[in-house]
Design a protein around this motif. Structure first.
Motif, mmCIF file in Angstrom:
data_model
loop_
_atom_site.group_PDB
_atom_site.id
_atom_site.type_symbol
_atom_site.label_atom_id
_atom_site.label_comp_id
_atom_site.label_asym_id
_atom_site.label_seq_id
_atom_site.Cartn_x
_atom_site.Cartn_y
_atom_site.Cartn_z
ATOM 1 N N LYS A 142 25.384 -44.045 -11.375
ATOM 2 C CA LYS A 142 25.421 -42.501 -11.370
ATOM 3 C C LYS A 142 24.743 -42.072 -9.864
ATOM 4 C CE LYS A 142 24.602 -42.181 -16.214
ATOM 5 N NZ LYS A 142 23.481 -41.516 -17.132
ATOM 6 N N GLU A 143 24.594 -43.023 -9.053
ATOM 7 C CA GLU A 143 23.998 -42.460 -7.715
ATOM 8 C C GLU A 143 25.037 -41.766 -6.733
ATOM 9 O OE1 GLU A 143 23.066 -46.212 -5.725
ATOM 10 O OE2 GLU A 143 20.921 -46.304 -6.856
ATOM 11 N N THR A 144 24.615 -41.034 -5.872
ATOM 12 C CA THR A 144 25.264 -39.916 -5.261
ATOM 13 C C THR A 144 26.045 -40.686 -4.269
ATOM 14 O OG1 THR A 144 23.468 -39.424 -3.863
ATOM 15 C CG2 THR A 144 23.989 -38.110 -5.977
ATOM 16 N N ALA A 145 26.897 -40.287 -3.526
ATOM 17 C CA ALA A 145 27.759 -40.693 -2.541
ATOM 18 C C ALA A 145 26.749 -41.067 -1.254
ATOM 19 C CB ALA A 145 28.785 -39.861 -2.188
ATOM 20 N N ALA A 146 25.409 -40.356 -1.333
ATOM 21 C CA ALA A 146 24.727 -40.399 -0.222
ATOM 22 C C ALA A 146 24.226 -41.683 -0.128
ATOM 23 C CB ALA A 146 23.745 -39.372 -0.222
ATOM 24 N N LYS A 147 24.227 -42.549 -1.381
ATOM 25 C CA LYS A 147 23.810 -43.865 -1.369
ATOM 26 C C LYS A 147 24.945 -44.932 -0.994
ATOM 27 C CE LYS A 147 19.933 -42.529 -4.479
ATOM 28 N NZ LYS A 147 19.421 -43.031 -5.698
ATOM 29 N N LYS A 148 26.208 -44.314 -0.577
ATOM 30 C CA LYS A 148 27.365 -45.208 -0.411
ATOM 31 C C LYS A 148 26.996 -46.474 0.558
ATOM 32 C CE LYS A 148 32.365 -45.207 -0.114
ATOM 33 N NZ LYS A 148 33.491 -44.650 -0.034
ATOM 34 N N ALA A 149 26.354 -45.946 1.551
ATOM 35 C CA ALA A 149 26.297 -46.888 2.626
ATOM 36 C C ALA A 149 25.132 -48.002 2.425
ATOM 37 C CB ALA A 149 25.563 -46.032 4.006
ATOM 38 N N LYS A 150 24.182 -47.580 1.661
ATOM 39 C CA LYS A 150 23.428 -48.718 1.098
ATOM 40 C C LYS A 150 23.921 -49.386 0.316
ATOM 41 C CE LYS A 150 18.847 -48.883 -1.023
ATOM 42 N NZ LYS A 150 17.664 -48.207 -1.766
ATOM 43 N N ALA A 154 23.998 -53.467 0.374
ATOM 44 C CA ALA A 154 23.930 -54.391 -0.657
ATOM 45 C C ALA A 154 25.070 -55.453 -0.875
ATOM 46 C CB ALA A 154 23.609 -53.518 -1.990
ATOM 47 N N LYS A 155 26.238 -54.946 -0.794
ATOM 48 C CA LYS A 155 27.490 -55.592 -1.144
ATOM 49 C C LYS A 155 27.679 -56.457 -0.051
ATOM 50 C CE LYS A 155 32.649 -55.021 -2.050
ATOM 51 N NZ LYS A 155 33.567 -54.038 -1.964
ATOM 52 N N LYS A 156 27.602 -56.501 1.079
ATOM 53 C CA LYS A 156 27.512 -57.490 2.088
ATOM 54 C C LYS A 156 26.497 -58.380 2.019
ATOM 55 C CE LYS A 156 29.381 -54.324 5.930
ATOM 56 N NZ LYS A 156 29.038 -53.737 7.123
ATOM 57 N N LYS A 157 25.182 -57.885 1.415
ATOM 58 C CA LYS A 157 24.142 -58.827 1.245
ATOM 59 C C LYS A 157 24.563 -59.674 0.153
ATOM 60 C CE LYS A 157 19.523 -59.288 0.012
ATOM 61 N NZ LYS A 157 18.009 -58.561 -0.303
ATOM 62 N N ALA A 158 25.166 -59.435 -1.036
ATOM 63 C CA ALA A 158 25.620 -60.285 -2.232
ATOM 64 C C ALA A 158 26.587 -60.876 -1.643
ATOM 65 C CB ALA A 158 26.143 -59.167 -3.283
ATOM 66 N N GLU A 159 27.470 -60.500 -0.848
ATOM 67 C CA GLU A 159 28.866 -61.419 -0.350
ATOM 68 C C GLU A 159 27.994 -62.909 0.310
ATOM 69 O OE1 GLU A 159 32.351 -63.029 0.254
ATOM 70 O OE2 GLU A 159 31.939 -61.398 -1.176
ATOM 71 N N ALA A 160 27.150 -62.387 1.203
ATOM 72 C CA ALA A 160 26.297 -63.656 1.913
ATOM 73 C C ALA A 160 25.708 -64.590 1.081
ATOM 74 C CB ALA A 160 25.516 -62.964 3.106
ATOM 75 N N GLU A 161 25.207 -63.887 -0.018
ATOM 76 C CA GLU A 161 24.464 -64.686 -1.135
ATOM 77 C C GLU A 161 25.436 -65.438 -1.720
ATOM 78 O OE1 GLU A 161 20.700 -61.855 -1.931
ATOM 79 O OE2 GLU A 161 22.211 -62.199 -3.383
ATOM 80 N N ARG A 162 26.540 -64.987 -2.329
ATOM 81 C CA ARG A 162 27.828 -65.626 -2.822
ATOM 82 C C ARG A 162 28.069 -66.802 -1.952
ATOM 83 N NH1 ARG A 162 32.982 -66.222 -3.080
ATOM 84 N NH2 ARG A 162 33.384 -64.688 -1.236
ATOM 85 N N GLN A 163 28.273 -66.661 -0.620
ATOM 86 C CA GLN A 163 28.572 -67.655 0.074
ATOM 87 C C GLN A 163 27.840 -68.745 0.171
ATOM 88 O OE1 GLN A 163 29.931 -66.037 3.949
ATOM 89 N NE2 GLN A 163 31.627 -64.893 3.124
ATOM 90 N N ALA A 164 26.421 -68.290 0.338
ATOM 91 C CA ALA A 164 25.416 -69.501 0.393
ATOM 92 C C ALA A 164 25.263 -70.115 -0.927
ATOM 93 C CB ALA A 164 24.121 -68.596 0.488
#
Length: 296
Positions: A142-150, A154-164
């Protein structure tokens, strides 16, 4: 009348001479056996003493029999008491075991209940965690579009963790493969060792057969004797050395064992062995000789 008047004095004189002669004879033959000196009427007294002796023996036998009977009864009573005590001890032991088993069952039931309680508490905590995670996910949705960058970060961080994580899993897989390869190598080595041992057993039977054929058991050999002989062999099968390491106690029997090995001189089939198997099993062997192993 004249004959009668001389008869009594004559008899008296004869009797007196007989008494004198008897006294003289007693003094002359004091060294003879006392039994020979006893008058004939005393022999009746000896018979009476034998009877008394027999009666005394009978009384002693009866007393000994009575004593033996008492001893048997005492032994029987002692055995009865010992059996009763043994039975009582067995009963007490069984009761103690039963009590210990009951106590153990109670402790197991108590532990089982405690484990069940602990699992229930863990399950409750896990459900709370899952519930909180679901709430957090709903809130995040339910978060607003303002938090899309964040969210992108977080998605990039999750991808890095997935690769790790993938890298970690790949490393674990590699380690598992290496462990499996090592296990296969060890299993193969065990198989080879077993094959070598099986091959060695057949050659060991050959050595025993050759020695037995040349063994001549001495007459002094007895069942129960054992002599141990250490044999040093060369790859050619020749005997390099042999000596008694544990004697049977009979030097002839020990020497018979040594001569049996000397008569073989060379075990030709050992030339067929792989050098590794020979060094492991036949470079130095201990042979045991027992009289009962030799059949006529």
């Amino acid at each position: 009348m004249r004959l009668g008047s001389y008869l009594l004095p004559s008899l008296f004189a004869i009797a007196l001479h007989a008494v004198v002669i008897a006294l003289l004879a007693q003094s002359w033959f004091e060294h003879e056996d006392s039994v020979r000196k006893v008058p004939r009427h005393v022999q009746a007294t000896i018979v009476d003493m034998s009877t008394a002796k027999a009666q005394k023996k009978a009384a002693a036998d009866a007393k000994a029999k009575q004593k033996a009977d008492l001893q048997r009864k005492a032994d029987a009573e002692k055995k009865r008491k010992a059996d009763a005590k043994k039975k009582q001890l067995a009963k007490e032991k069984a009761a103690k075991k039963k009590a210990e088993d009951k106590k153990r069952q109670q402790e197991l039931a108590k532990k089982k209940a405690a484990d069940a309680k602990k699992q229930a508490e863990q399950k409750k905590v896990q459900e709370a965690k899952l519930k909180k995670a679901a709430a957090d996910k709903a809130k995040k949705a339910k978060e607003t579009a303002a938090k899309k960058a964040k969210e992108q970060a977080a998605k990039k961080k999750a991808e890095a963790e997935r690769q790790a994580e993938n890298a970690r899993k790949a490393a674990e897989e590699s380690a598992r493969n290496e462990a499996l390869l090592q296990a296969l190598k060890e299993e193969e080595a065990a198989i080879v060792a077993e094959e070598q041992r099986a091959a060695a057993m057949s050659y060991e039977a050959y050595i025993v057969d050759q020695v037995t054929r040349n063994w001549r058991r001495s007459p002094t050999a007895r069942n129960g004797m054992v002599v141990e002989v250490t044999v040093h062999l060369l790859p050619s099968g020749r005997v390099n050395d042999r000596y008694v390491t544990k004697s049977s106690g009979d030097s002839r029997f020990d020497n018979d064992a040594l001569r049996a090995i000397d008569r073989v001189t060379v075990f030709e089939k050992l030339q067929e062995l792989d050098p590794v198997i020979f060094d492991r099993y036949f470079r130095k062997r201990i042979l045991r000789f027992r009289p009962e192993d030799l059949r006529d």
